[in-house]
Write an enzyme that holds these catalytic residues in place. Structure first.
Site, mmCIF file in Angstrom:
data_model
loop_
_atom_site.group_PDB
_atom_site.id
_atom_site.type_symbol
_atom_site.label_atom_id
_atom_site.label_comp_id
_atom_site.label_asym_id
_atom_site.label_seq_id
_atom_site.Cartn_x
_atom_site.Cartn_y
_atom_site.Cartn_z
ATOM 1 N N ILE A 454 -8.868 0.964 12.531
ATOM 2 C CA ILE A 454 -7.533 1.435 12.900
ATOM 3 C C ILE A 454 -6.699 1.837 11.694
ATOM 4 O O ILE A 454 -5.598 2.366 11.857
ATOM 5 C CB ILE A 454 -6.767 0.364 13.712
ATOM 6 C CG1 ILE A 454 -6.590 -0.908 12.874
ATOM 7 C CG2 ILE A 454 -7.458 0.073 15.023
ATOM 8 C CD1 ILE A 454 -5.664 -1.930 13.519
ATOM 9 N N GLY A 457 -6.537 1.542 3.613
ATOM 10 C CA GLY A 457 -5.608 1.368 2.509
ATOM 11 C C GLY A 457 -6.280 1.557 1.175
ATOM 12 O O GLY A 457 -7.416 2.029 1.086
ATOM 13 N N SER A 458 -5.560 1.155 0.123
ATOM 14 C CA SER A 458 -6.076 1.357 -1.226
ATOM 15 C C SER A 458 -7.171 0.365 -1.584
ATOM 16 O O SER A 458 -7.931 0.596 -2.518
ATOM 17 C CB SER A 458 -4.940 1.235 -2.236
ATOM 18 O OG SER A 458 -4.326 -0.031 -2.136
ATOM 19 N N THR A 459 -7.269 -0.744 -0.855
ATOM 20 C CA THR A 459 -8.282 -1.746 -1.184
ATOM 21 C C THR A 459 -9.388 -1.849 -0.149
ATOM 22 O O THR A 459 -10.436 -2.419 -0.437
ATOM 23 C CB THR A 459 -7.640 -3.135 -1.333
ATOM 24 O OG1 THR A 459 -6.970 -3.486 -0.115
ATOM 25 C CG2 THR A 459 -6.639 -3.145 -2.480
ATOM 26 N N VAL A 462 -9.051 -1.516 7.723
ATOM 27 C CA VAL A 462 -8.618 -2.519 8.690
ATOM 28 C C VAL A 462 -9.215 -2.165 10.039
ATOM 29 O O VAL A 462 -9.129 -1.015 10.488
ATOM 30 C CB VAL A 462 -7.088 -2.596 8.783
ATOM 31 C CG1 VAL A 462 -6.673 -3.633 9.822
ATOM 32 C CG2 VAL A 462 -6.482 -2.939 7.428
ATOM 33 N N LYS A 477 -9.675 -7.247 7.856
ATOM 34 C CA LYS A 477 -9.545 -6.382 6.690
ATOM 35 C C LYS A 477 -10.824 -6.501 5.878
ATOM 36 O O LYS A 477 -11.212 -7.596 5.462
ATOM 37 C CB LYS A 477 -8.337 -6.792 5.847
ATOM 38 C CG LYS A 477 -7.993 -5.806 4.744
ATOM 39 C CD LYS A 477 -6.650 -6.136 4.106
ATOM 40 C CE LYS A 477 -6.252 -5.108 3.077
ATOM 41 N NZ LYS A 477 -4.930 -5.411 2.462
ATOM 42 N N ASP A 567 5.220 -5.639 -3.326
ATOM 43 C CA ASP A 567 4.956 -4.380 -2.619
ATOM 44 C C ASP A 567 5.721 -4.343 -1.300
ATOM 45 O O ASP A 567 5.167 -3.986 -0.259
ATOM 46 C CB ASP A 567 3.452 -4.215 -2.382
ATOM 47 C CG ASP A 567 3.068 -2.768 -2.093
ATOM 48 O OD1 ASP A 567 3.818 -1.866 -2.509
ATOM 49 O OD2 ASP A 567 2.029 -2.547 -1.452
#
Length: 718
Positions: A454, A457-459, A462, A477, A567
């Protein structure tokens, strides 16, 4: 041929048919409607959201497969100022910010690339060479074309310590006293030599050391009395006949291990050098005011060592200054020998040395207790047998150290020796074994299925998954250990969410190592991110106050525990289906304590970063309050200030200008303006704390969580 025709098979219509997904296209809004969740995440505007960045000064070296050799060129940049480099940001696709892509980006156009000095390109990656005035070594930068509104620590590292600080003709360029708001902060210098997102995948890409013309970097304090007066000088230089070193390891001192406020000498402090030729290509100079004889390297450089088979391996060291007479300073092991505590060490206090990894320490000064992270796991179906006492947690640093080196101090360097042993490296297997100590055993696929992606991200990515026995949905994640800019930050994903529980913090159930991926199982919040609301709807002051109240409760709790989120933005705020608000995304957080009261790493998302973070000043929990203030503007205006500008230019505006304002002040009540003014204060010591803001009259306007539900309905209709 003339036989009887076969009877045609009749296919019946669908039975019990029902429309569960009604998709369409709104020609006025030019958007798809009614998309399933996994489709919407692929087509939504989230791809254009800026990604968080991390300081590359503590990137952990690991052994990786080599990439093919990148050939460098000798072109110099057309412009010296940062403005010439910022122009290219608008031309770059944001999809290149995807840290999980499987292939290299296409080759950038030559026109844009020609603005960057001393490089050539291959498969979209640019290799830079800088010549240090302290070292006759060639340092290679394997970089990727920078991405629109996506800025990582690699970028800003070079933004601060770039080769573009002077004109092409080598004339020195001074910063004036009025160029920045803080009189004591460092000047920003722009070198947009970007590392690729899959940074570790390309660190070991050069197969041999090369001899090319480089740039001589002369960084020195000017004689002016103003603390901002620096002179930057770049002069073309060639070293014909001088052998470049092909084995070297770079040491940084951009650490956060203690409250050091040396704003001018927090530069790359030393290089640990191995020469393949008998002629040492190294110069030393005494740093002003310290008497330290040490070679210097450009900050953020990746120093490569040539393997006998031709493969290149890089090695980093991160000592701090403690011995003013040594060329390579010795690590302060009184501070480095800590019980492995990921929020403290995983963010930006993970010291490394050329011959030894950090040892364990018996005490860490946290706010209320030692926080040695007992094996807490929520009592639920997700509970698996795990480590239950702090004594069972082996110090990861000492564990890794025991696998390689036993010496307790740095040996004196031998600059001319070719037989020196190479600095120790943390292999992927060692790091994985260390991470295994803090996660639960087992495989979550034994009780979870129906994984649907869904988000991304940068790492990592998900997914939502379904619990087999109960049908409950959870979020998972997934983060690949081999595709992280800073692997240590993965510990934050595990430990912070595991040990700090609050009604307004996303609840983590458990974590696992599945192959080479870290899987974090947490509660699934059906309402999505606050970003969807601020992008597609307009919030009234009751709804803004409701969000602020929940976020401030979470921040007050975390700040009391010494945790800086680093963040805060609408992307990090998730909502439940009934409108409750929770804080998430702890992958970039840091821990402060009495022993480590301040941080200095460049971490965050550019548009939301506090001025002191951009200025590389020591900072604490106050940075979250500034970011929350920017998020309030985001809720009012639909986007953060300077969002139409490239990230670096926006950061310069944040650093040098007065605090940003709401676009239409007349639409904002005086109470909300006063609330905002307490958060957007440039001087951190004058900024309100989370606890103080909880008593502000504006938060009395906050309504029940149900007042957020209409906003979720609105954006889903768009």
């Amino acid at each position: 041929m003339f036989g009887k025709k076969k009877k045609k098979i009749e296919i019946s219509g669908p039975s019990n048919f029902e429309h569960r997904v009604h998709t369409g296209f709104d020609p006025q809004e030019q958007k798809f409607t009614g998309l399933p969740q996994q489709w919407h995440s692929l087509l939504a505007d989230t791809a254009n959201r800026p990604k968080p960045m991390v300081d590359p000064s503590c990137i952990t070296p690991i052994q990786l497969a080599p990439m093919k050799t990148i050939v460098r060129g000798n072109k110099s940049c057309k412009e010296s100022s940062i403005n010439g480099l910022l122009e290219d940001f608008d031309n770059i696709s944001v999809t290149r910010s995807n840290s999980l892509r499987k292939e290299s980006p296409p080759t950038p156009d030559q026109g844009a690339a020609s603005r960057i000095q001393g490089h050539s390109e291959e498969n979209g990656f640019i290799t830079f060479s800088q010549y240090s005035s302290e070292s006759d070594t060639t340092t290679d930068y394997t970089t990727e074309k920078y991405r629109d509104r996506s800025l990582y620590g690699d970028d800003l590292d070079l933004y601060y310590r770039g080769s573009h600080a002077a004109k092409q003709n080598g004339h020195a360029m001074k910063m004036k006293h009025g160029d920045a708001y803080y009189p004591e902060m460092k000047p920003l210098k722009s070198d947009l030599a970007r590392f690729p997102v899959d940074y570790h995948t390309h660190l070991d890409s050069l197969s041999k050391a090369s001899e090319y013309g480089d740039l001589k970097w002369d960084y020195q304090r000017a004689s002016s009395s103003s603390p901002l007066d620096y002179s930057f000088q770049l002069t073309p230089s060639r070293t014909a006949g001088t052998s470049r070193c092909s084995k070297e390891s770079l040491a940084y001192s951009e650490s956060d291990w203690g409250p050091s406020f040396d704003d001018y000498d927090r530069r790359p402090k030393s290089s640990y050098l191995h020469q393949t030729s008998p002629q040492p290509a190294m110069r030393q100079r005494s740093k002003s005011g310290s008497g330290l004889q040490e070679p210097m390297m450009p900050f953020g450089a990746s120093a490569f060592k040539t393997h006998p088979q031709g493969h290149s391996y890089n090695s980093y060291t991160y000592p701090r200054l403690s011995e003013p007479t040594m060329c390579i300073p010795k690590v302060d092991y009184d501070r480095a020998q800590m019980v492995f505590s990921p929020p403290l060490s995983g963010s930006d206090t993970y010291p490394r040395g050329p011959t030894k990894l950090p040892q364990s320490q018996s005490k860490v000064g946290y706010s209320s207790s030692s926080h040695q992270y007992p094996g807490y796991h929520k009592a639920s179906l997700y509970h698996h047998p795990s480590l239950q006492t702090s004594s069972q947690y082996i110090s990861t640093a000492s564990y890794l150290s025991s696998l390689s080196i036993s010496s307790s101090t740095y040996p004196p360097p031998s600059w001319g020796s070719s037989s020196d042993q190479q600095p120790s490296r943390v292999s992927h297997e060692q790091f994985r074994a260390a991470l295994q100590l803090v996660v639960s055993p087992g495989d979550p696929r034994e009780y979870l299925d129906n994984f649907i992606k869904i988000g991304e991200g940068s790492t990592g990515i998900v997914c939502i998954a379904t619990e087999k026995h109960t049908g409950k949905q959870v979020a998972v994640k997934k983060m690949d250990l081999r595709k992280q800019q800073r692997r240590e930050l993965l510990f934050n994903e595990v430990v912070i969410m595991r040990d700090y529980h609050h009604d307004n913090v996303v609840d983590m159930y458990n974590s696992y190592l599945v192959g080479d991926e870290l899987w974090v199982v947490m509660e699934f919040l059906e309402g999505g991110a606050l970003t969807d609301i601020v992008t597609h709807t307009r919030m009234n002051e009751e709804q803004i106050a409701t969000v602020c109240l929940s976020v401030l409760k979470a921040l007050s709790y975390l700040h009391n525990q010494g945790v800086i989120h680093r963040d805060i933005k609408s992307d990090s705020i998730l909502l439940t289906s009934d409108g409750r608000i929770k804080l998430s995304d702890f992958g970039f957080c840091a821990q402060v304590s009495k022993e480590v009261p301040k941080r200095k790493s460049l971490v965050g998302t550019p548009y939301w970063m506090a001025p002191e973070v951009i200025s590389r000043l020591p900072y604490g929990t106050e940075v979250d309050i500034w970011s929350l203030g920017i998020m309030v503007i985001e809720m009012i205006d639909g986007e953060p200030p300077y969002f139409n500008e490239p990230p670096l230019q926006a950061m310069r505006r944040i650093r040098d200008s007065l605090p940003p304002r709401v676009k239409d002040l007349h639409k904002v009540s005086s109470m909300l303006r006063g609330f905002l003014d307490l958060m957007l204060v440039r001087e951190p010591s004058q900024r309100a704390t989370a606890q103080e803001l909880l008593g502000h009259p504006f938060l009395k306007l906050a309504g029940p969580p149900s007042c957020i539900v209409p906003l979720m309905r609105q954006y889903r209709h768009h």
